[in-house]
Design a protein around this motif. Structure first.
Motif, PDB file in Angstrom:
ATOM      1  N   THR A 187       0.837  -1.194   0.000  1.00  0.00           N
ATOM      2  CA  THR A 187       0.000   0.000   0.000  1.00  0.00           C
ATOM      3  C   THR A 187       0.874   1.246   0.000  1.00  0.00           C
ATOM      4  O   THR A 187       1.927   1.269   0.646  1.00  0.00           O
ATOM      5  N   ALA A 188       0.452   2.278  -0.733  1.00  0.00           N
ATOM      6  CA  ALA A 188       1.204   3.540  -0.762  1.00  0.00           C
ATOM      7  C   ALA A 188       0.255   4.713  -0.612  1.00  0.00           C
ATOM      8  O   ALA A 188      -0.876   4.690  -1.107  1.00  0.00           O
ATOM      9  N   TRP A 189       0.751   5.745   0.074  1.00  0.00           N
ATOM     10  CA  TRP A 189       0.036   7.003   0.236  1.00  0.00           C
ATOM     11  C   TRP A 189       0.953   8.148  -0.184  1.00  0.00           C
ATOM     12  O   TRP A 189       2.184   8.068  -0.040  1.00  0.00           O
ATOM     13  N   VAL A 190       0.362   9.222  -0.688  1.00  0.00           N
ATOM     14  CA  VAL A 190       1.118  10.430  -1.021  1.00  0.00           C
ATOM     15  C   VAL A 190       0.521  11.606  -0.261  1.00  0.00           C
ATOM     16  O   VAL A 190      -0.681  11.635   0.038  1.00  0.00           O
ATOM     17  N   THR A 191       1.367  12.569   0.042  1.00  0.00           N
ATOM     18  CA  THR A 191       0.918  13.804   0.679  1.00  0.00           C
ATOM     19  C   THR A 191       1.196  14.955  -0.267  1.00  0.00           C
ATOM     20  O   THR A 191       2.338  15.144  -0.715  1.00  0.00           O
ATOM     21  N   ASP A 223      -1.317  20.385  -0.037  1.00  0.00           N
ATOM     22  CA  ASP A 223      -2.338  20.745   0.954  1.00  0.00           C
ATOM     23  C   ASP A 223      -2.142  20.037   2.283  1.00  0.00           C
ATOM     24  O   ASP A 223      -2.918  20.242   3.228  1.00  0.00           O
ATOM     25  N   GLY A 224      -1.129  19.160   2.362  1.00  0.00           N
ATOM     26  CA  GLY A 224      -0.855  18.460   3.605  1.00  0.00           C
ATOM     27  C   GLY A 224      -1.728  17.249   3.859  1.00  0.00           C
ATOM     28  O   GLY A 224      -1.628  16.614   4.912  1.00  0.00           O
ATOM     29  N   VAL A 225      -2.584  16.895   2.908  1.00  0.00           N
ATOM     30  CA  VAL A 225      -3.499  15.762   3.073  1.00  0.00           C
ATOM     31  C   VAL A 225      -2.866  14.500   2.485  1.00  0.00           C
ATOM     32  O   VAL A 225      -2.379  14.506   1.352  1.00  0.00           O
ATOM     33  N   GLU A 226      -2.868  13.428   3.262  1.00  0.00           N
ATOM     34  CA  GLU A 226      -2.347  12.149   2.783  1.00  0.00           C
ATOM     35  C   GLU A 226      -3.459  11.386   2.065  1.00  0.00           C
ATOM     36  O   GLU A 226      -4.572  11.247   2.585  1.00  0.00           O
ATOM     37  N   ARG A 227      -3.157  10.866   0.869  1.00  0.00           N
ATOM     38  CA  ARG A 227      -4.141  10.164   0.056  1.00  0.00           C
ATOM     39  C   ARG A 227      -3.599   8.809  -0.384  1.00  0.00           C
ATOM     40  O   ARG A 227      -2.420   8.678  -0.726  1.00  0.00           O
ATOM     41  N   LEU A 228      -4.484   7.824  -0.406  1.00  0.00           N
ATOM     42  CA  LEU A 228      -4.139   6.498  -0.889  1.00  0.00           C
ATOM     43  C   LEU A 228      -3.899   6.558  -2.397  1.00  0.00           C
ATOM     44  O   LEU A 228      -4.737   7.084  -3.136  1.00  0.00           O
ATOM     45  N   ILE A 229      -2.764   6.023  -2.871  1.00  0.00           N
ATOM     46  CA  ILE A 229      -2.485   6.045  -4.304  1.00  0.00           C
ATOM     47  C   ILE A 229      -2.274   4.654  -4.888  1.00  0.00           C
ATOM     48  O   ILE A 229      -2.519   4.424  -6.073  1.00  0.00           O
ATOM     49  N   GLN A 230      -1.835   3.688  -4.076  1.00  0.00           N
ATOM     50  CA  GLN A 230      -1.640   2.314  -4.550  1.00  0.00           C
ATOM     51  C   GLN A 230      -2.095   1.344  -3.473  1.00  0.00           C
ATOM     52  O   GLN A 230      -1.812   1.548  -2.295  1.00  0.00           O
ATOM     53  N   GLN A 231      -2.762   0.267  -3.905  1.00  0.00           N
ATOM     54  CA  GLN A 231      -3.224  -0.733  -2.951  1.00  0.00           C
ATOM     55  C   GLN A 231      -3.346  -2.072  -3.659  1.00  0.00           C
ATOM     56  O   GLN A 231      -4.025  -2.188  -4.682  1.00  0.00           O
ATOM     57  N   GLY A 232      -2.657  -3.060  -3.156  1.00  0.00           N
ATOM     58  CA  GLY A 232      -2.705  -4.389  -3.748  1.00  0.00           C
ATOM     59  C   GLY A 232      -2.007  -5.374  -2.843  1.00  0.00           C
ATOM     60  O   GLY A 232      -1.957  -5.197  -1.624  1.00  0.00           O
ATOM     61  N   SER A 233      -1.473  -6.426  -3.444  1.00  0.00           N
ATOM     62  CA  SER A 233      -0.777  -7.449  -2.665  1.00  0.00           C
ATOM     63  C   SER A 233       0.407  -7.969  -3.463  1.00  0.00           C
ATOM     64  O   SER A 233       0.537  -7.714  -4.669  1.00  0.00           O
ATOM     65  N   MET A 234       1.265  -8.713  -2.789  1.00  0.00           N
ATOM     66  CA  MET A 234       2.380  -9.321  -3.498  1.00  0.00           C
ATOM     67  C   MET A 234       1.897 -10.346  -4.507  1.00  0.00           C
ATOM     68  O   MET A 234       2.618 -10.699  -5.440  1.00  0.00           O
ATOM     69  N   GLY A 235       0.665 -10.820  -4.348  1.00  0.00           N
ATOM     70  CA  GLY A 235       0.083 -11.729  -5.322  1.00  0.00           C
ATOM     71  C   GLY A 235      -0.158 -11.091  -6.676  1.00  0.00           C
ATOM     72  O   GLY A 235      -0.381 -11.795  -7.672  1.00  0.00           O
ATOM     73  N   ASP A 236      -0.123  -9.752  -6.735  1.00  0.00           N
ATOM     74  CA  ASP A 236      -0.296  -9.053  -8.014  1.00  0.00           C
ATOM     75  C   ASP A 236       0.988  -9.042  -8.846  1.00  0.00           C
ATOM     76  O   ASP A 236       0.956  -8.677 -10.022  1.00  0.00           O
ATOM     77  N   PRO A 280      -0.537  -0.978  -9.984  1.00  0.00           N
ATOM     78  CA  PRO A 280      -1.141   0.215 -10.591  1.00  0.00           C
ATOM     79  C   PRO A 280      -1.425   1.329  -9.586  1.00  0.00           C
ATOM     80  O   PRO A 280      -1.690   1.081  -8.404  1.00  0.00           O
ATOM     81  N   MET A 281      -1.362   2.564 -10.090  1.00  0.00           N
ATOM     82  CA  MET A 281      -1.754   3.725  -9.292  1.00  0.00           C
ATOM     83  C   MET A 281      -3.234   4.013  -9.487  1.00  0.00           C
ATOM     84  O   MET A 281      -3.798   3.746 -10.559  1.00  0.00           O
ATOM     85  N   ARG A 282      -3.841   4.543  -8.445  1.00  0.00           N
ATOM     86  CA  ARG A 282      -5.259   4.872  -8.522  1.00  0.00           C
ATOM     87  C   ARG A 282      -5.455   6.102  -9.393  1.00  0.00           C
ATOM     88  O   ARG A 282      -4.726   7.097  -9.270  1.00  0.00           O
ATOM     89  N   PRO A 283      -6.437   6.074 -10.288  1.00  0.00           N
ATOM     90  CA  PRO A 283      -6.688   7.250 -11.126  1.00  0.00           C
ATOM     91  C   PRO A 283      -7.160   8.430 -10.302  1.00  0.00           C
ATOM     92  O   PRO A 283      -7.838   8.272  -9.287  1.00  0.00           O
ATOM     93  N   GLY A 284      -6.765   9.626 -10.740  1.00  0.00           N
ATOM     94  CA  GLY A 284      -7.230  10.836 -10.086  1.00  0.00           C
ATOM     95  C   GLY A 284      -6.415  11.282  -8.899  1.00  0.00           C
ATOM     96  O   GLY A 284      -6.706  12.322  -8.303  1.00  0.00           O
ATOM     97  N   VAL A 285      -5.369  10.525  -8.524  1.00  0.00           N
ATOM     98  CA  VAL A 285      -4.500  10.914  -7.406  1.00  0.00           C
ATOM     99  C   VAL A 285      -3.186  11.415  -7.982  1.00  0.00           C
ATOM    100  O   VAL A 285      -2.555  10.738  -8.791  1.00  0.00           O
ATOM    101  N   ASP A 286      -2.782  12.609  -7.581  1.00  0.00           N
ATOM    102  CA  ASP A 286      -1.572  13.229  -8.125  1.00  0.00           C
ATOM    103  C   ASP A 286      -0.330  12.543  -7.562  1.00  0.00           C
ATOM    104  O   ASP A 286      -0.043  12.618  -6.371  1.00  0.00           O
ATOM    105  N   GLN A 287       0.411  11.885  -8.438  1.00  0.00           N
ATOM    106  CA  GLN A 287       1.611  11.174  -7.998  1.00  0.00           C
ATOM    107  C   GLN A 287       2.790  12.111  -7.749  1.00  0.00           C
ATOM    108  O   GLN A 287       3.752  11.732  -7.074  1.00  0.00           O
ATOM    109  N   PHE A 288       2.727  13.333  -8.269  1.00  0.00           N
ATOM    110  CA  PHE A 288       3.835  14.279  -8.108  1.00  0.00           C
ATOM    111  C   PHE A 288       3.678  15.013  -6.781  1.00  0.00           C
ATOM    112  O   PHE A 288       3.329  16.188  -6.725  1.00  0.00           O
ATOM    113  N   ALA A 289       3.965  14.271  -5.719  1.00  0.00           N
ATOM    114  CA  ALA A 289       3.596  14.692  -4.376  1.00  0.00           C
ATOM    115  C   ALA A 289       4.801  15.183  -3.581  1.00  0.00           C
ATOM    116  O   ALA A 289       5.947  15.047  -3.996  1.00  0.00           O
TER     117      ALA A 289
END
Length: 228
Positions: free
Chosen positions: A140-144, A147-160, A189-198
């Motif tokens: 799992t990955a989060w970006v901040t 605006d200082g808000v942490e958002r979920l950007i990636q979520q999966g498992s090693m099975g992927d 994969p990264m979640r759509p709509g979340v800015d990766q340039f954090a």
């Protein structure tokens, strides 16, 4: 030479000097999904690989356990990954974040991997102690953002992703399964709509069977503009 230090469950510390650092790419378990991803990247100007999965050797000093990543411009981002660390004390599994230069990526993926560090966690598990449930381990990955808000950007498992066993076999075939080798898994994969340039990244490898978690986190610091 870069030396890494990992705390294992129970308090044992294992240290290793990095001699070989490898970044896997296009390493999803489903190669049909990988092919679709390659096509999407090609539309963005990222050159398609000649084969998949890929394996990019990068400078060993880029393996770092750091809380800050300096960058030259605003188009860089991390990638949630796991990492194999081969040591004299055995094979370890930890969390990692491959910080990549996206502007350089369109000119060559291998080049972009050289432009940022591979940030690794400071804790690890022995691979043989989680091997029976490795596909269930979560990634799992989060970006901040600014605006200082942490958002979920990636979520999966090693099975992927392709398994540690697959990569260990590849390393053995290439004569690289030796102490001092570190391999990063490739990403999910990264979640759509979340800015990766954090402004900050946080990645977690979790074991749902035990509740144990390993994480790495860092802030991104923009370097001054070049002169000349």
């Amino acid at each position: 030479m870069t030396q890494l230090s990992f705390e294992l469950p129970g308090g044992e510390t294992v240290r290793t000097t990095v001699n070989t650092l490898l970044n896997a790419g296009y390493a999803g378990r489903s190669q049909a999904e990988v092919a679709a991803h390659v096509a999407e990247l090609a539309e963005l100007g990222v050159p398609a690989p000649s084969v998949t999965p890929c394996l990019y050797p990068v400078a060993p000093y880029l393996a770092q356990q750091t809380g800050e990543v300096p960058v030259q411009h605003e188009r860089t981002s991390g990638e949630a990954e796991w990492a194999l660390v081969i040591t004299e004390a055995g094979v370890l599994l930890t969390v990692a974040c491959d910080h990549t230069d996206r502007a350089l990526e369109v000119h060559g993926v291998a080049w972009s991997k050289q432009a940022g560090p591979d940030v690794l966690g400071r804790q690890a598990w022995r691979l043989d102690e989680v091997a029976d449930r490795v596909d269930r381990l979560t990634l799992t990955a989060w970006v901040t953002g600014a605006d200082g808000v942490e958002r979920l950007i990636q979520q999966g498992s090693m099975g992927d992703l392709l398994t540690p066993a697959y990569w260990l076999e590849r390393l053995r075939a290439d004569g690289l399964a030796e102490p001092g080798t570190v391999l990063l898994s490739g990403t999910i994969p990264m979640r759509p709509g979340v800015d990766q340039f954090a402004d900050a990244w946080r990645v977690e490898l979790g074991d749902p069977d035990t509740g144990a978690r390993i994480s790495c986190a860092y802030t991104v610091r923009r370097l001054p503009a070049p002169v000349g």
